[in-house]
Design an enzyme around this catalytic site. Structure first.
Site, mmCIF file in Angstrom:
data_model
loop_
_atom_site.group_PDB
_atom_site.id
_atom_site.type_symbol
_atom_site.label_atom_id
_atom_site.label_comp_id
_atom_site.label_asym_id
_atom_site.label_seq_id
_atom_site.Cartn_x
_atom_site.Cartn_y
_atom_site.Cartn_z
ATOM 1 N N ILE A 193 -75.736 -17.996 -98.641
ATOM 2 C CA ILE A 193 -76.427 -19.215 -98.214
ATOM 3 C C ILE A 193 -77.744 -18.957 -97.490
ATOM 4 C CG2 ILE A 193 -74.306 -20.573 -98.080
ATOM 5 C CD1 ILE A 193 -74.303 -20.053 -95.045
ATOM 6 N N VAL A 227 -80.507 -24.780 -87.504
ATOM 7 C CA VAL A 227 -81.556 -25.028 -86.515
ATOM 8 C C VAL A 227 -81.026 -25.769 -85.299
ATOM 9 C CG1 VAL A 227 -82.376 -27.138 -87.694
ATOM 10 C CG2 VAL A 227 -83.910 -25.874 -86.166
ATOM 11 N N LEU A 233 -64.955 -13.663 -96.022
ATOM 12 C CA LEU A 233 -65.336 -13.554 -94.605
ATOM 13 C C LEU A 233 -66.728 -12.948 -94.406
ATOM 14 C CD1 LEU A 233 -61.918 -12.489 -93.015
ATOM 15 C CD2 LEU A 233 -62.858 -14.794 -93.338
ATOM 16 N N SER A 234 -67.568 -13.010 -95.428
ATOM 17 C CA SER A 234 -68.957 -12.567 -95.255
ATOM 18 C C SER A 234 -69.755 -13.583 -94.444
ATOM 19 C CB SER A 234 -69.623 -12.338 -96.614
ATOM 20 O OG SER A 234 -69.597 -13.520 -97.391
ATOM 21 N N TYR A 264 -82.245 -18.210 -103.745
ATOM 22 C CA TYR A 264 -81.067 -19.006 -103.363
ATOM 23 C C TYR A 264 -81.056 -20.320 -104.138
ATOM 24 C CZ TYR A 264 -78.277 -22.254 -100.534
ATOM 25 O OH TYR A 264 -77.389 -23.208 -100.122
ATOM 26 N N GLY A 317 -67.728 -16.660 -93.411
ATOM 27 C CA GLY A 317 -66.664 -17.349 -92.688
ATOM 28 C C GLY A 317 -65.996 -16.474 -91.635
ATOM 29 N N PHE A 329 -68.230 -22.497 -92.077
ATOM 30 C CA PHE A 329 -68.577 -23.610 -91.197
ATOM 31 C C PHE A 329 -68.189 -24.961 -91.801
ATOM 32 C CE2 PHE A 329 -72.525 -26.408 -90.775
ATOM 33 C CZ PHE A 329 -71.975 -27.202 -89.784
ATOM 34 N N ILE A 330 -68.690 -25.276 -92.990
ATOM 35 C CA ILE A 330 -68.347 -26.554 -93.620
ATOM 36 C C ILE A 330 -66.949 -26.486 -94.213
ATOM 37 C CG2 ILE A 330 -68.979 -28.203 -95.422
ATOM 38 C CD1 ILE A 330 -71.893 -27.340 -95.065
#
Length: 317
Positions: free
Chosen positions: A85, A192, A36-37, A149, A39, A14-15
């Site tokens: 993440i 969210v 790609l886990s 995390y 992404g 995403f980022i």
């Protein structure tokens, strides 16, 4: 500045895809490493026609063989965004998160030390304890690793900074606050704004964990990407930890009302991990402004509107 050869780990995320896009717009040569886990190849498909997009490598930062081969490209800089993440996943399976976020980062550091590659390491605001004043959280705020995390990210941060002090490797640790925007997944945990917008557009209720008084400092993704890229361009933040956020916080209750405009569409549910909740997240980004000249351009309302338009355009509802 001169054209640089940049590696973006997690560049299909995403980022990451916004970071890749900005680097290409600035005229730099870019390689992407992603397993790609988190992404998606679709996130970067439009960029492959750019002559400066030099390659996508599907691979894991724990795979030394892949890293040995890839770093023969002689990069100038590595934007290291690849990570596990998900907070709840880290609680359920701390070993996977530690291996990816701490050991994977160590592998990247070893390659960067060997090949003299500058490192920008993306950490997280989740390492912090709550904001204790309306001035917000600065880089000297107390840390509190309330999840594996956060603990793994702190371990990785310390390794990154150790390579600066022990070996003189140019590194920067960045701690963006809660980032949202187009290309963020609209299911699961961590997005969210995207989840609320998807449910609103689908006519479903917005579910809030706990009492909803917890606050977040929500940073629009284009502002975040500019912060990440600029951190790599500047030598003023080498050896530093730097925050980025909007500088304003909003409670989850307030956010839900802002998005759906109807309290009857909001449901409170039992919190899935209350022990790792940070009650107040508010960013003090004055260090980024002072050293990088960075500050956010998009208000929360503008960012939400842009994200909602993107969700509508992609038929994710």
């Amino acid at each position: 500045m001169n054209v640089v050869k940049a590696l973006v780990t997690g560049g299909a995320g995403f980022i990451g895809r916004w970071v890749v896009d900005l680097l290409l717009r600035d005229g730099h040569q870019v390689w992407v490493l992603d397993d790609l886990s988190n992404g998606r190849k679709e996130n970067i498909v439009d960029m492959k026609t750019n002559k400066n997009f030099k390659g996508f490598i599907k691979g894991d930062i724990k795979d030394i063989r892949i890293l040995n081969h890839l770093f023969m490209k002689k990069f100038d800089i590595c934007y290291h965004l690849a990570a596990s993440i998900n907070v709840q996943d880290s609680i359920d399976d701390p070993q996977t998160t530690f291996n990816n976020d701490a050991i994977g980062t160590f592998n990247i550091l070893e390659q960067c030390k060997r090949h003299h590659v500058k490192v920008v390491f993306m950490s997280t605001c989740m390492v912090y304890d709550r904001a204790l004043s309306e001035d917000g959280i600065n880089e000297n705020n107390r840390v509190k690793p309330a999840s594996p995390y956060a603990g793994s990210k702190l371990a990785a941060e310390n390794m990154v900074l150790s390579y600066y002090y022990a070996y003189g490797l140019p590194v920067t640790v960045i701690r963006p606050f809660n980032t949202y925007g187009p290309y963020q997944k609209t299911g699961g945990e961590g997005g969210v704004v995207a989840i609320f917008l998807k449910n609103k557009l689908a006519g479903k209720p917005l579910h809030i964990y706990g009492d909803g008084t917890q606050t977040r400092d929500l940073l629009y993704v284009e502002d975040c990407a500019r912060f990440i890229v600029d951190s790599g361009y500047s030598d003023k933040v080498e050896g530093e930890i730097v925050n980025a956020g909007l500088g304003k916080d909003v409670s989850i209750n307030q956010l839900a009302i802002l998005i759906v405009k109807d309290e009857t569409k909001i449901k409170h549910v039992e919190h899935i991990h209350p022990q790792s909740e940070i009650p107040k997240l508010l960013c003090d980004y004055s260090k980024a402004k002072r050293l990088l000249g960075w500050e956010p351009k998009y208000s929360l309302e503008e960012g939400i509107a842009k994200t909602e338009e993107w969700i509508k355009s992609t038929n994710l509802i």
